[in-house]
Design an enzyme around this catalytic site. Structure first.
Site, mmCIF file in Angstrom:
data_model
loop_
_atom_site.group_PDB
_atom_site.id
_atom_site.type_symbol
_atom_site.label_atom_id
_atom_site.label_comp_id
_atom_site.label_asym_id
_atom_site.label_seq_id
_atom_site.Cartn_x
_atom_site.Cartn_y
_atom_site.Cartn_z
ATOM 1 N N PRO A 2 0.857 -1.170 -0.108
ATOM 2 C CA PRO A 2 -0.074 -0.529 0.066
ATOM 3 C C PRO A 2 0.908 1.207 0.235
ATOM 4 O O PRO A 2 1.399 1.660 0.942
ATOM 5 C CB PRO A 2 -0.984 -0.269 1.490
ATOM 6 N N GLU A 3 0.416 1.932 -0.453
ATOM 7 C CA GLU A 3 1.196 3.391 -0.817
ATOM 8 C C GLU A 3 0.115 4.688 -0.158
ATOM 9 O O GLU A 3 -0.651 4.104 0.808
ATOM 10 C CB GLU A 3 1.280 3.782 -1.988
ATOM 11 N N LYS A 61 3.031 6.451 4.561
ATOM 12 C CA LYS A 61 2.174 4.995 5.256
ATOM 13 C C LYS A 61 2.460 4.262 6.275
ATOM 14 O O LYS A 61 2.246 3.501 6.207
ATOM 15 C CB LYS A 61 3.198 4.115 3.844
ATOM 16 N N HIS A 95 -3.437 -15.854 7.803
ATOM 17 C CA HIS A 95 -2.572 -15.643 8.243
ATOM 18 C C HIS A 95 -2.729 -13.789 9.647
ATOM 19 O O HIS A 95 -2.903 -13.108 9.874
ATOM 20 C CB HIS A 95 -1.932 -14.317 7.004
ATOM 21 N N ARG A 268 13.340 -4.024 -8.518
ATOM 22 C CA ARG A 268 12.300 -4.226 -8.681
ATOM 23 C C ARG A 268 11.430 -4.025 -9.633
ATOM 24 O O ARG A 268 12.624 -4.412 -11.142
ATOM 25 C CB ARG A 268 11.366 -3.235 -7.582
#
Length: 287
Positions: A2-3, A61, A95, A268
């Site tokens: 998430p940003e 964040k 999770h 990346r």
DNA sequence: CTATGAACCTGACAGC
DNA sequence: TGCTGTCAGGTTCATA
């Protein structure tokens, strides 16, 4: 994962789902999620039980929820963390990392995290202050107090590429790999343009586009490629359909038709249009 | 101080 | 079917 748009969407969800509620019980599953907690899981629980969440705040964040003492619950979602409101047993038990029950009873608040890069801990914070552990995070570009002139000055003082600078959370926060690529495409800048060689007009245009893409994405509830990012109510964001370059390797640029390229960058990927965002000459490039 | 790369994890997917 | 390698929205820490 998430940003800023995704984290802000989660913050709003927490504001609605957790603020004002008295914490009755806290369960922690495993030790990794609370690895940054001084005193471990036991201290984590003891500093939360009986307290009330008084607000839901965000810096870049990072999220933090001040309590009705001088502590705050600090949270980072990492790549796959999510807060979920749960009225029943969670469907994603594998999770589940932490569960918060409240005095007013259901719904509970659950923290799930597949890859466990996320984390939770309780940190001291004075009234209205930022927890010390996230004081190094800069303001984000949507913050009215964000100082664009100071940011431009710090770019000039560094010998790095513009995308590396955008991703440096100590210079400007909230921007990650997706929105860096999207803003650079909108501003027609190559990611390796030297931060020290950009004209002030380039920086202004870039930051205008950063603000625009973050604002657009926030309005859409963020970007969900899969189930790893959802709101506290389990809803996906729908900004993916608005992405111009990220994840669009081989597809035509919507401005010029050239095929979008994916290139290795900082372990990346970076996506760009080879025509709208041409590679800088060797002397001006900072990879 | 700045810049870079490795490390931390799990799961999905492609290719053989 | 099952193995291997690659890749994924991020941050921190150690090393130059």
């Amino acid at each position: 994962m998430p940003e800023l748009p995704e984290v802000e969407t989660v913050r709003r969800g927490l504001d609605a789902a957790a603020v004002g509620r008295i914490i009755r019980a806290v369960e922690v599953f495993g030790t990794r999620t609370v690895r940054r907690q001084h005193g471990g899981a036991a201290e984590f629980v003891s500093r939360l039980v009986g307290r009330t969440f008084t607000a839901a705040r965000r810096r870049g964040k990072y999220l933090w929820l001040p309590l009705d003492d001088d502590d705050a619950l600090v949270a980072h979602l990492g790549m796959s963390g999510q807060f979920r409101v749960s009225t029943v047993d969670t469907p994603d038990v594998a999770h589940l990392r932490a569960r918060f029950a409240f005095a007013d009873s259901p719904p509970d608040l659950c923290f799930h995290d597949q890859r466990t890069f996320g984390g939770l801990y309780v940190d001291d914070t004075g009234p209205g202050a930022v927890p010390a552990t996230i004081a190094h995070i800069a303001l984000d570009p949507l913050d009215p107090a964000f100082d664009r002139g100071a940011f431009a000055a710090s770019l000039r003082g560094r010998r790095t590429g513009i995308k590396r600078a955008l991703l440096d959370q100590s210079l400007v926060s909230g921007i990650g790999n997706i929105y860096a690529d999207e803003a650079l495409w909108r501003a027609r800048l190559h990611y390796a343009r030297g931060s020290d060689a950009l004209r002030r007009a380039d920086v202004e245009r870039l930051m205008d586009e950063v603000v625009a893409v973050l604002t657009d994405a926030l309005r859409a509830g963020g970007t969900s490629f899969d189930a790893l990012y959802v709101s506290v109510n389990g809803e996906s964001g729908w900004f993916e359909r608005s992405l111009e370059v990220y994840g669009r390797e081989g597809e035509p640029c919507s401005r010029c038709g050239a095929a979008i390229r994916r290139e290795p960058f900082m372990n990346r990927s970076s996506y760009r249009c080879p025509r709208c965002q041409p590679q800088p000459r060797a002397g001006a490039a900072r990879w």
